[in-house]
Design an enzyme around this catalytic site. Structure first.
Site, PDB file in Angstrom:
ATOM      1  N   MET A   1       0.723  -1.171   0.045  1.00  0.00           N
ATOM      2  CA  MET A   1      -0.009  -0.117  -0.180  1.00  0.00           C
ATOM      3  C   MET A   1       0.878   1.079   0.167  1.00  0.00           C
ATOM      4  O   MET A   1       1.973   1.265   0.598  1.00  0.00           O
ATOM      5  CB  MET A   1      -0.876   0.119   1.258  1.00  0.00           C
ATOM      6  N   ASP A 384       2.954  -7.383   4.200  1.00  0.00           N
ATOM      7  CA  ASP A 384       2.602  -6.576   2.988  1.00  0.00           C
ATOM      8  C   ASP A 384       4.041  -6.163   2.072  1.00  0.00           C
ATOM      9  O   ASP A 384       4.172  -5.126   2.094  1.00  0.00           O
ATOM     10  CB  ASP A 384       1.707  -5.302   3.346  1.00  0.00           C
ATOM     11  N   PHE A 385       4.555  -7.204   1.720  1.00  0.00           N
ATOM     12  CA  PHE A 385       5.777  -7.065   1.026  1.00  0.00           C
ATOM     13  C   PHE A 385       5.217  -6.608  -0.244  1.00  0.00           C
ATOM     14  O   PHE A 385       4.744  -7.459  -1.070  1.00  0.00           O
ATOM     15  CB  PHE A 385       6.597  -8.316   1.013  1.00  0.00           C
ATOM     16  N   GLU A 386       6.045  -5.543  -0.875  1.00  0.00           N
ATOM     17  CA  GLU A 386       5.726  -5.028  -2.120  1.00  0.00           C
ATOM     18  C   GLU A 386       7.137  -4.783  -3.097  1.00  0.00           C
ATOM     19  O   GLU A 386       8.315  -4.951  -2.332  1.00  0.00           O
ATOM     20  CB  GLU A 386       4.857  -3.793  -2.067  1.00  0.00           C
ATOM     21  N   GLY A 387       7.045  -4.291  -3.958  1.00  0.00           N
ATOM     22  CA  GLY A 387       8.200  -3.814  -4.845  1.00  0.00           C
ATOM     23  C   GLY A 387       9.063  -4.884  -5.108  1.00  0.00           C
ATOM     24  O   GLY A 387       8.798  -5.960  -5.817  1.00  0.00           O
TER      25      GLY A 387
END
Length: 600
Positions: A1, A384-387
């Site tokens: 997010m 919430d791991f992103e990128g």
């Protein structure tokens, strides 16, 4: 997010092109033609084409009166293949004529170096050839031709395999010794001895084929707790399939798997901007309405990308003038928990890149996350791991057995935390569609390299932790178009997108189109739909009316539109949103709609 304005992810899948196109030397006189019906004069006799992609045409042809035409569609590259008996330690020449863009001719199972020839563009008939030598124990190979994803139909004709013929292949014997290991609430592990001459094994549950594998083990997943199951296995090769083995029975353990059994049947999950401010404004924990069943504190972030050392603190007063004191914050958490709510620490977000590339980072992650949970008295963890937090190394192609350190270490870290805090530990995940549903088409860098290595990278984490997972709420926003199980692309913003994306999670799907690597569906009570709370919160905002249509279709099979689900998921857990703060900014439209929706 995203803390401010979410960035859209672009689908990546650059083609990796390789292989040989040089013409092979002429076969020796002692060689014979081994390919069956290579000119397709007898239709598709001898050939197997994926997903009904192949057909016989009368024009254009290279020789004779017929040729093959195969059409890629969605995650299917229109592969047509034939398994042929060969001799060990022998030389062979594979050749054929093709037309079209990105057409491949290749061989697998050689026992030495499999390979292929290809052409990027063949507006007229072009010959492809590949020579190879079989290994010491090789008695059969599979030759194939295929196109590429998203390209038009291709044609092939006069396919040939020249070399010494092998001994006839016979149907393998029926497997014996099938055994069931220790079941969990949702899985049963199976093993059996190898059967001579078998190239694959077919696994049956209750008499229905559920998997085809090349090894001598299989774990049945997605099962119902406290339920008896019956399994059989058969052995297969190019000659056919053996009879099914004697059945073995196993009963799953009680309990549904995963923590958070105290969640209500319908749960509303929201992220609370606790460590920062943005245009939505700061919301105190005590001011979060009772509508919210799971409150994820955003965010715990690492001291550096690779340290694994996670830190969390309340928003500075200079940034959030109305921030409460740490004591009041902790007291408000206890009050929420006394009211039956769950409060989790969410790790990552857009700015919090976390790469557990070493065991030291893994251990630091466990230690630091435990410290946050203990200090604030939290109920669990949201990932919430992103990128670029998760990606798959070249050669890491099976989600069931990951080898990339950032994947393996994350799984181990979460299992350690789960073991430390016990059955009531709540575990949720909020991946983007790029890391989950895109895996239906692309997984990691692909069989030839060159694709985005992050594609589908959450799948091994979800799969390994499915018995510990409380909720998966994929972010159905900030997404490019994603292909659903209907092999059509779906775009965010309407009911159709949420229906298709959620149906994939509940039905399961072959990863990168490989039927032997099938990602089993999750239980409906483990799944919530992730949406932005307002137009300011993220790309892909969905109106309350469209949200209700999606819920109608998934839980009641009404208002489905053009996409038809593979089941009726009446126990779907609920909704997640980014974020509580943005919902407050939007006059609580999202949570009010959730509260008002009639589930049954």
């Amino acid at each position: 997010m995203d803390r401010t304005r979410p960035l859209s992810l672009l689908l990546a899948g650059a083609l990796a092109l390789g292989g040989l196109a040089a013409l092979a030397p002429a076969a020796q006189a002692a060689d014979s033609e081994l390919a069956r019906n290579g000119g397709f004069e007898a239709g598709l006799d001898g050939w197997s084409c994926t997903a009904g992609s192949g057909a016989v045409i009368t024009t254009p042809v290279h020789g004779g009166t017929k040729a093959l035409q195969a059409t890629p569609a969605g995650s299917d590259n229109a592969k047509c293949s034939q398994t042929i008996t060969v001799r060990p330690n022998s030389a062979y020449t594979l050749s054929g004529w093709v037309r079209g863009s990105y057409v491949y001719l290749g061989v697998t199972g050689t026992g030495t170096a499999d390979g292929y020839a290809w052409t990027q563009s063949a507006p007229d008939w072009q010959k492809l050839s590949k020579t190879f030598t079989t290994g010491a124990n090789t008695t059969s190979v599979t030759v194939y031709t295929h196109g590429w994803y998203g390209t038009p139909a291709y044609q092939a004709d006069d396919l040939s395999l020249l070399g010494p013929g092998g001994d006839p292949v016979t149907i393998p014997a029926t497997p014996t010794g099938l055994a069931a290991g220790s079941p969990t609430s949702t899985t049963v592990p199976l093993t059996w001895p190898a059967v001579a001459g078998a190239t694959s094994y077919k696994v049956y549950r209750g008499g229905t084929l559920v998997a085809t594998v090349t090894g001598t083990s299989y774990t049945a997943t997605g099962l119902t707790a406290n339920t008896p199951y019956s399994f059989q296995v058969s052995a297969a090769n190019s000659a056919g399939e053996s009879a099914k083995s004697t059945a073995v029975s196993a009963t799953t353990t009680s309990g549904g798997g995963g923590g958070g059994g105290e969640l209500p049947a319908r749960a509303l999950v929201g992220y609370l901007h606790s460590s920062f401010a943005n245009g939505s404004g700061y919301t105190r924990m005590a001011d979060v309405p009772d509508s919210w069943d799971v409150i994820n504190l955003a965010f715990g972030e690492p001291t550096s990308v690779t340290s694994g050392d996670i830190r969390f603190s309340l928003c500075p007063a200079t940034e959030c003038p109305n921030v409460e004191s740490p004591a009041d914050f902790k007291a408000a958490i206890k009050a929420k928990q006394a009211a039956g709510k769950k409060v989790l620490i969410s790790i990552g977000g857009q700015n919090g890149q976390v790469q557990l590339a070493t065991t030291a980072a893994r251990d630091a992650f466990v230690t630091s996350v435990s410290k946050i949970i203990d200090e604030y008295g939290l109920d669990g963890l949201d990932i919430d791991f992103e990128g670029h937090s998760l990606s798959l190394q070249n050669g890491d192609t099976d989600f069931r057995n990951p080898t990339s350190p950032v994947i393996v270490n994350l799984i181990q870290a979460i299992k350690t935390l789960k073991a430390k805090y016990g059955a009531k530990f709540v575990l949720t995940m909020a991946p983007e569609t790029f890391f989950v549903q895109l895996g239906y088409q692309f997984y990691g860098s692909g069989p030839w390299g060159g694709q985005d290595p992050r594609a589908g990278a959450y799948l091994p984490v979800i799969h390994a932790l499915r018995d510990d997972l409380t909720l998966l709420h994929v972010q159905d926003y900030n997404s490019g178009p994603i292909m659903g199980l209907d092999n059509q692309y779906h775009s965010m913003g309407g009911a159709d997108f949420h229906i298709a994306m959620t149906d994939m999670l509940l039905t399961g799907f072959p990863v990168a189109g490989n039927a032997e690597r099938f990602f089993p569906g999750l239980r409906p009570d483990q799944v919530a739909i992730g949406l932005p709370a307002s137009t300011q919160a993220g790309n892909g905002h969905t109106s309350p009316a469209e949200v209700n249509k999606a819920l109608d279709c998934l839980t009641k099979k009404t208002n489905c539109g053009t996409y038809q689900t593979h089941g009726t998921w009446s126990s779907l857990r609920g909704l997640m949103t980014w974020s509580i703060n943005w919902d407050r900014f939007n006059q609580w439209e999202f949570s009010r709609n959730f509260d008002a929706y009639t589930w049954s």
